[in-house]
Motif scaffolding. Structure first.
Motif, PDB file in Angstrom:
ATOM      1  N   GLY A 136     -82.341 -31.076  29.033  1.00  0.00           N
ATOM      2  CA  GLY A 136     -81.893 -32.410  28.637  1.00  0.00           C
ATOM      3  C   GLY A 136     -82.758 -33.504  29.244  1.00  0.00           C
ATOM      4  N   VAL A 170     -77.655 -41.136  27.850  1.00  0.00           N
ATOM      5  CA  VAL A 170     -78.123 -39.993  28.636  1.00  0.00           C
ATOM      6  C   VAL A 170     -77.425 -39.951  30.003  1.00  0.00           C
ATOM      7  N   LYS A 197     -74.477 -41.027  30.735  1.00  0.00           N
ATOM      8  CA  LYS A 197     -73.102 -40.562  30.529  1.00  0.00           C
ATOM      9  C   LYS A 197     -73.075 -39.050  30.257  1.00  0.00           C
ATOM     10  N   GLN A 198     -74.075 -38.563  29.548  1.00  0.00           N
ATOM     11  CA  GLN A 198     -74.139 -37.115  29.293  1.00  0.00           C
ATOM     12  C   GLN A 198     -74.295 -36.336  30.596  1.00  0.00           C
ATOM     13  N   SER A 220     -71.057 -36.460  32.485  1.00  0.00           N
ATOM     14  CA  SER A 220     -70.057 -35.577  31.885  1.00  0.00           C
ATOM     15  C   SER A 220     -70.238 -34.137  32.359  1.00  0.00           C
TER      16      SER A 220
END
Length: 208
Positions: A91, A123, A125-126, A129
């Motif tokens: 990622g 990104v 926030k990803q 998470s």
């Protein structure tokens, strides 16, 4: 031995892994002229640095090097920790592959501003998470002990908050808190505060 330019860049994740493992390494710096000679030597399988060499292997491709070092020095963790580290690193690579071509060799500031406004917060926030799935984000990136996943997330957060300024500690509190915790890992802390680490550069995005 790590062969790269006199900057953090794509070699820094490998350096962070070596530092966290308490390993010493030698730096060999290159510039545009010596890079041509290195390419002609045949050592660079894909014509790019960083190059990593030890008694067992000669490697290029920055993420391959980092993964190899994490496995070699027992930092990959168990199967789940390793999978999460791989997910984070892929990622992070996807994100940086969008950003870097708009900064080097010549900046496209309009696109950089768009990435900061539209992509950076998403990104961040990803990553938060993923972090929150393990102990509510209050501990390690994966599992219940320090691993390669923590080093990858540390590096990604440093890019997002410190280097690029695409998010802030206030907007990404879980990431920032993890970043601070990871920086306190004994071996890593010694490297982060040493003269061996190249100075970081913060992207100065001009106002439109």
């Amino acid at each position: 031995k790590i062969t790269y330019f006199a900057t953090r860049g794509r070699a820094e994740l490998a350096r962070l892994v070596l530092a966290a493992a308490g390993e010493e390494w030698v730096e060999e710096t290159v510039d545009a002229e010596s890079l041509v000679e290195l390419k002609e030597s045949g050592k660079l399988a894909f014509g790019q640095v960083p190059l990593y060499e030890d008694d067992d292997i000669s490697l290029v491709q920055s993420m391959t090097i980092a993964r190899y070092l994490a496995r070699k020095h027992g930092l990959y963790g168990d199967l789940v920790q390793g999978a999460i580290a791989d997910m984070l690193i892929d990622g992070y690579t996807d994100f940086m592959n969008k950003v870097i071509p708009n900064i080097y060799p010549a900046p496209n500031w309009a696109e950089v501003r768009r990435l900061k406004a539209e992509v950076g917060p998403v990104v961040a926030k990803q990553f938060e998470s993923i972090l929150a799935q393990n102990n509510g984000g209050e501990g390690y990136a994966a599992g219940d002990y320090f691993s390669f996943a923590d080093i990858v997330l540390f590096s990604a957060t440093e890019s997002l908050i410190v280097g690029l300024g695409f998010t802030t500690p206030e907007d990404s509190p879980l990431l920032h808190a993890h970043y601070q915790r990871t920086a306190e890992q004994e071996n890593l802390a010694a490297y982060l505060t040493s003269t061996k680490r190249y100075p970081g550069r913060r992207l100065d995005i001009p106002v439109e």
